[in-house]
Design a protein around this motif. Structure first.
Motif, PDB file in Angstrom:
ATOM      1  N   ARG A 121      28.978  20.611 -23.247  1.00  0.00           N
ATOM      2  CA  ARG A 121      30.424  20.627 -23.053  1.00  0.00           C
ATOM      3  C   ARG A 121      31.163  20.107 -24.277  1.00  0.00           C
ATOM      4  N   SER A 122      30.446  19.428 -25.163  1.00  0.00           N
ATOM      5  CA  SER A 122      31.158  18.889 -26.320  1.00  0.00           C
ATOM      6  C   SER A 122      30.688  19.493 -27.638  1.00  0.00           C
ATOM      7  N   GLN A 123      29.460  19.993 -27.679  1.00  0.00           N
ATOM      8  CA  GLN A 123      28.936  20.489 -28.951  1.00  0.00           C
ATOM      9  C   GLN A 123      28.243  21.828 -28.786  1.00  0.00           C
ATOM     10  N   LEU A 168      33.541  20.105 -30.473  1.00  0.00           N
ATOM     11  CA  LEU A 168      34.587  19.138 -30.844  1.00  0.00           C
ATOM     12  C   LEU A 168      34.809  19.038 -32.349  1.00  0.00           C
ATOM     13  N   ASP A 169      33.822  19.476 -33.126  1.00  0.00           N
ATOM     14  CA  ASP A 169      33.947  19.348 -34.579  1.00  0.00           C
ATOM     15  C   ASP A 169      34.576  20.558 -35.254  1.00  0.00           C
ATOM     16  N   LYS A 186      41.765  23.239 -31.509  1.00  0.00           N
ATOM     17  CA  LYS A 186      40.472  22.556 -31.377  1.00  0.00           C
ATOM     18  C   LYS A 186      40.040  22.515 -29.916  1.00  0.00           C
ATOM     19  N   ASN A 188      38.927  20.320 -26.763  1.00  0.00           N
ATOM     20  CA  ASN A 188      39.103  18.910 -26.373  1.00  0.00           C
ATOM     21  C   ASN A 188      38.062  18.430 -25.357  1.00  0.00           C
ATOM     22  N   GLY A 189      37.033  19.240 -25.167  1.00  0.00           N
ATOM     23  CA  GLY A 189      35.981  18.850 -24.221  1.00  0.00           C
ATOM     24  C   GLY A 189      36.030  19.684 -22.957  1.00  0.00           C
ATOM     25  N   SER A 190      37.228  20.206 -22.644  1.00  0.00           N
ATOM     26  CA  SER A 190      37.319  21.081 -21.477  1.00  0.00           C
ATOM     27  C   SER A 190      38.168  22.322 -21.734  1.00  0.00           C
TER      28      SER A 190
END
Lengths: 277, 163
Positions: A121-123, A168-169, A186, A188-190
């Motif tokens: 979910r983040s990467q 996220l990056d 970007k 944002n995680g969701s």
């Protein structure tokens, strides 16, 4: 003294080991951008990708049959579309000749298959079956038939890692196709969001978002997604614009790497975030 | 027992291979079950807290290296998850834990901790609503992972492993 240390070790060894490993992890986390870390990582995933590639190929074979018939239909539709576009192309080049405008719309693309996915979910990252040998370089944009998929992050001889938009990056300069408003997009995680958009800017749900000419990574107009809402932040003067990407990252299998011939001068600019250390 | 240490490392590779190639097919809204955390919880509970912590560190290192994630982020989260799972390592109750839904609960807990810490250390946007963040990043993936971890409970031998 030694006895005391031994007693502490015996009593707290689990915590001491945990602490030591966390410290090592934090040191490694801070050394992330070092060339040695990147090199080690590229040899690891290069090796592992050989196995992923075998499984991925085996899975693909089962899908080819059903895909073939739908691709034939798409081909026929595309052929009609191309004919129409060819006419426009001829007219366009004649008009450009008349006006003396240089043609800058040709980008070499390289076809690639996604052989493994890390759908965190983040990467979010994909591994592609093309690498340095195919002249793929970090920073090259990756697209599919729907739009922008991500950016090449690292390459080994035969494989490369792509950071998808759901990472996220990854931050990319994008533009509202209708109102021509630029912003930084970007994950944002969701959700994909365009951040710090002044409330006075003209952005509405349903607007198509494309990559901006201001982007130092994807400087050509590539579709990204559609505005689905504004996160109205009560305080302050900025809004956050929520985007639904055109690309479905879960089902993406075939992609294209745009082998952008980057300008050396532009590459060395301080603002080019890919070169920022 | 020694072969178990070896298996805990060997099994990581095929599981990661399945996770990155086959499991995306069954992803729900971009969420895939985390096979690595199931394996980590399993071996942390079997082989003890210290080994679980070290194994988490090793899995995290390999995961970051192989998937191209931010190097160190998964190392931190899996090290802590292995440490916590190791708390439930009890030789006397081992078989009871693995034949019971207790194992699934520990997987859920460790999975939430792993996902949240991982997101946090990979520079998550702290402007995001914390509850929303916890549900999206932690609870949904953890629940999906726990469903898969039921397989361990179902297929775990119903006899004493040590005998």
């Amino acid at each position: 003294m030694f006895g005391l240390l031994l007693a502490i070790w015996k009593k707290f060894k689990e915590y001491i080991i945990l602490l030591l490993l966390l410290i090592i992890s934090l040191i490694i986390l801070s050394a992330n951008q070092k060339p040695a870390a990147k090199k080690a990582s590229s040899s690891f995933y290069g090796f592992f990708a050989n196995f992923s590639s075998i499984i991925s190929d085996a899975l693909d074979i089962t899908k080819y049959k059903s895909e073939n018939s739908s691709l034939r239909k798409t081909n026929a539709e595309m052929m009609l579309e191309i004919n129409k576009l060819r006419q426009y192309g001829i007219e366009n080049s004649e008009l450009k000749d008349l006006l003396g405008i240089k043609d800058t719309l040709h980008y070499p693309i390289l076809s690639a298959n996604v052989i493994s996915k890390s759908l965190s979910r983040s990467q979010g990252t994909f591994t592609l079956n093309v690498g340095k040998k195919d002249s793929v370089r970090p920073g090259m944009p990756v697209i599919n038939e729907f739009g922008l998929v991500g950016i090449v992050y690292s390459t080994s001889a035969n494989y490369s890692i792509v950071r998808t938009l759901e990472n996220l990056d990854v931050s990319i300069t994008v533009k509202d196709e209708r109102s021509r408003v630029d912003g930084i997009m970007k994950w944002n995680g969701s959700n994909l969001v365009i951040i710090n958009v002044p409330k006075t800017y003209d952005v509405e749900p349903g607007d198509r978002i494309i990559t901006s000419d201001l982007s130092s990574i994807v400087a050509m107009p590539v579709p990204v997604g559609v505005v689905i809402g504004l996160n109205n932040i009560e305080t302050g003067i900025f809004n956050e614009v929520k985007i639904k990407p055109f690309v479905n990252f879960v089902t993406t299998e075939n992609v294209f790497v745009i082998k952008v011939v980057e300008s050396k001068e532009e590459d060395n600019l301080e603002l080019n975030f890919y070169n920022r250390k | 027992m020694r072969s178990e240490y070896l298996w805990s490392i060997i099994l990581f590779f095929p599981l990661l291979l399945i996770q990155t190639t086959i499991l995306p097919i069954i992803a729900i809204n971009g969420i895939v079950p985390d096979l690595v955390i199931i394996l980590l919880v399993f071996y942390s509970m079997r082989l003890g807290q210290i080994y679980g912590t070290i194994l988490g560190f090793l899995y995290g290192f390999l995961f970051d290296m192989i998937t191209g994630s931010l190097l160190g982020s998964t190392m931190i989260s899996l090290t802590i998850a292995g440490f916590i799972a190791g708390y439930f390592s009890n030789e006397n109750k081992r078989d009871y834990y693995f034949n019971n839904y207790f194992f699934v609960l520990i997987v859920i807990m460790c999975s939430i901790i792993n996902s949240v810490l991982n997101s946090f250390f990979s520079s998550a946007d702290l402007n995001t609503n914390l509850i929303h963040f916890l549900i999206n990043q932690g609870i949904f993936p953890a629940l999906y992972t726990s469903v898969i971890s039921l397989l361990v409970v179902v297929f775990y031998p119903k006899r004493n492993f040590e005998s």
